[in-house]
Design an enzyme around this catalytic site. Structure first.
Site, PDB file in Angstrom:
ATOM      1  CE1 TYR A   1      -2.550   1.840  10.991  1.00  0.00           C
ATOM      2  CE2 TYR A   1      -1.614   2.544  12.966  1.00  0.00           C
ATOM      3  CZ  TYR A   1      -1.288   2.560  11.577  1.00  0.00           C
ATOM      4  OH  TYR A   1      -0.667   2.649  10.754  1.00  0.00           O
TER       5      TYR A   1
ATOM      6  CE  LYS B   1      -6.317   2.882  -3.264  1.00  0.00           C
ATOM      7  NZ  LYS B   1      -5.610   2.373  -4.542  1.00  0.00           N
TER       8      LYS B   1
ATOM      9  CG  ASP C   1      -2.377   3.335  -5.699  1.00  0.00           C
ATOM     10  OD1 ASP C   1      -2.678   3.862  -5.373  1.00  0.00           O
ATOM     11  OD2 ASP C   1      -3.121   2.461  -5.788  1.00  0.00           O
TER      12      ASP C   1
ATOM     13  CG  ASP D   1       2.772   3.546  10.659  1.00  0.00           C
ATOM     14  OD1 ASP D   1       3.863   4.097  10.625  1.00  0.00           O
ATOM     15  OD2 ASP D   1       1.969   2.623  11.299  1.00  0.00           O
TER      16      ASP D   1
ATOM     17  CG  ASP E   1       8.286   3.494   9.141  1.00  0.00           C
ATOM     18  OD1 ASP E   1       7.892   4.493   9.417  1.00  0.00           O
ATOM     19  OD2 ASP E   1       8.740   2.233   9.208  1.00  0.00           O
TER      20      ASP E   1
HETATM   21 MG    MG Z   1       5.853   3.315  11.937  1.00  0.00          MG
END
Ligand code: MG
Ligand code: NAI
Length: 353
Positions: free
Chosen positions: A133, A182, A215, A239, A243
């Site tokens: 980000y 990962k 994953d 993130d 969700d």
């Molecule tokens: Mg989000």
């Protein structure tokens, strides 16, 4: 000394849900007996259209002063882009706490069977100020046509401080910590994480630690969400996983969050975004904002009584009073009706001593 709250409703459903957060916070202050001072600022796309700035200098000054003086928190709604990244960066809000819990009365709204989702009570601890980000961006033109890259970056201090927050939270909770990474595909970045995690695991020997590739972590969350306590993740994975967890409990609209820095200054906001499809209709779920206010009472103002009052009222209200996203086949109420029902319940509880 009053509790200062800087309110930034933002765009889309932001203003509708933040209004209910403010309603509940105001009631909590009255009932629990603390003084509240609210200041509201326009931020986001609407503010940009009006003034050419996503956030005004005056709003930033209020935040700067609030951070310096203490006893101040930001209640945020949602925006399509800025100023959320700017605020996270300016105040170094690296510790993003995202609690996710299932509610027995909502088990029919979850896509999972009740016996799988029931008892889910986890906390995603997401790093919020680094990763791709904020990574270095490059672009160019080559034999494959146009290309672009954005770097995934972590240094030891960034990994150490968020991992420490996660271990501390685990110690306060059920003493289990799971790290989502990962390492198999992004080796160098995660070797930095492991370098700091190895001594921390020893230091927090009372916390049971395990880890999954992200994953597989997503699959495990769907298969057995109730088994997890604290999940530590870098920015991007946190993130996505939070969700996903919101989907598992039935609606993204249920999830609150706190984004904190080392000085205890923080921004409190629903996990979800501006939800443009439902904005302006008075149907958005305000519980993400209401539960963010509960987190604010605890983390910013150390008012555990107010947090407990709000959370108990939410638990008691939703079996009979739910917005469309969580009402299933039953009748649904508006955003404002749900906010009012939670507040009414808080007042009844207080009146009944
Ligand atoms: Mg989000
Ligand atoms: P979103 O979180 O706004 O919506 C995703 C889905 O969840 C939609 O189906 C929406 O209707 C539903 N939903 C979200 N909140 C709800 C609520 N309170 N009640 C009922 N249903 C709800 O994510 P999306 O659609 O990916 O992004 C929309 C905009 O929000 C984008 O511009 C994005 O950049 C921004 N965004 C802003 C955030 C912030 O301000 N911190 C965080 C996430 C996204």
């Amino acid at each position: 000394m009053p509790m200062n709250v800087i309110v930034m409703p933002g765009d889309g459903i932001g203003p509708e849900v933040t209004r209910e957060g403010v309603r509940v916070l105001t009631a909590a202050a009255e009932i629990c007996g603390f003084e509240l001072e609210l200041r509201q600022f326009d931020v986001g796309e609407g503010a940009f259209q009006e003034s050419g700035d996503y956030i005004s200098a005056e709003a930033l000054r209020a935040c700067d002063e609030g951070q310096a003086e203490g006893n101040t928190a930001i209640l945020f709604g949602a925006v399509p882009s800025e100023p959320i990244g700017l605020l996270r960066e300016r105040y170094d809000l690296y510790a993003n706490l995202r609690p996710v819990r299932s509610y027995p009365s909502l088990s029919s709204v979850s896509p999972l069977r009740p016996e799988v989702i029931d008892g889910t009570d986890l906390l995603v601890v997401r790093e919020l100020t680094s990763d791709v980000y904020y990574g270095k961006q490059r672009q160019g033109h080559g034999s494959g046509g146009e290309w672009a890259s954005q770097e995934m970056y972590y240094d030891e201090s960034q990994a150490r401080r968020i991992a420490t927050v996660a271990f501390e939270e685990a110690r306060r909770r059920r003493k289990r910590l799971t790290f989502a990474h990962k390492s198999n595909a992004i080796g160098p970045v995660f070797s930095v994480w492991w370098k700091v995690l190895t001594p921390l695991r020893e230091q927090y020997g009372d916390v049971v630690f395990d880890d999954f590739y992200v994953d597989n972590m997503a699959a495990q969350l769907c298969l057995r969400p109730a088994d997890f306590d604290v999940i530590l993740a870098p920015n991007l994975f946190g993130d996505i996983l939070s969700d996903l967890a919101g989907g598992l409990v039935g609606s993204l609209g249920l999830l609150p969050s706190a984004s904190l820095n080392d000085r205890g200054f923080g921004l409190y906001e629903p996990v979800s975004g501006t939800a443009p499809m439902i904005a302006g209709k008075n149907i958005a779920n305000p519980l993400g904002s209401i539960l963010s206010v509960a987190m604010m009472c605890e983390h910013a103002f150390h008012r555990t009584d107010a947090r407990e009052l709000i959370e108990a009222a939410v638990l008691a209200t939703i079996p009979t009073c739910a917005t469309a996203d969580i009402s299933g086949s039953g009748p649904s109420v508006t955003t404002a009706e749900l906010g009012k029902a939670v507040t009414d319940h808080m007042r009844e509880t207080a009146a009944n001593g």
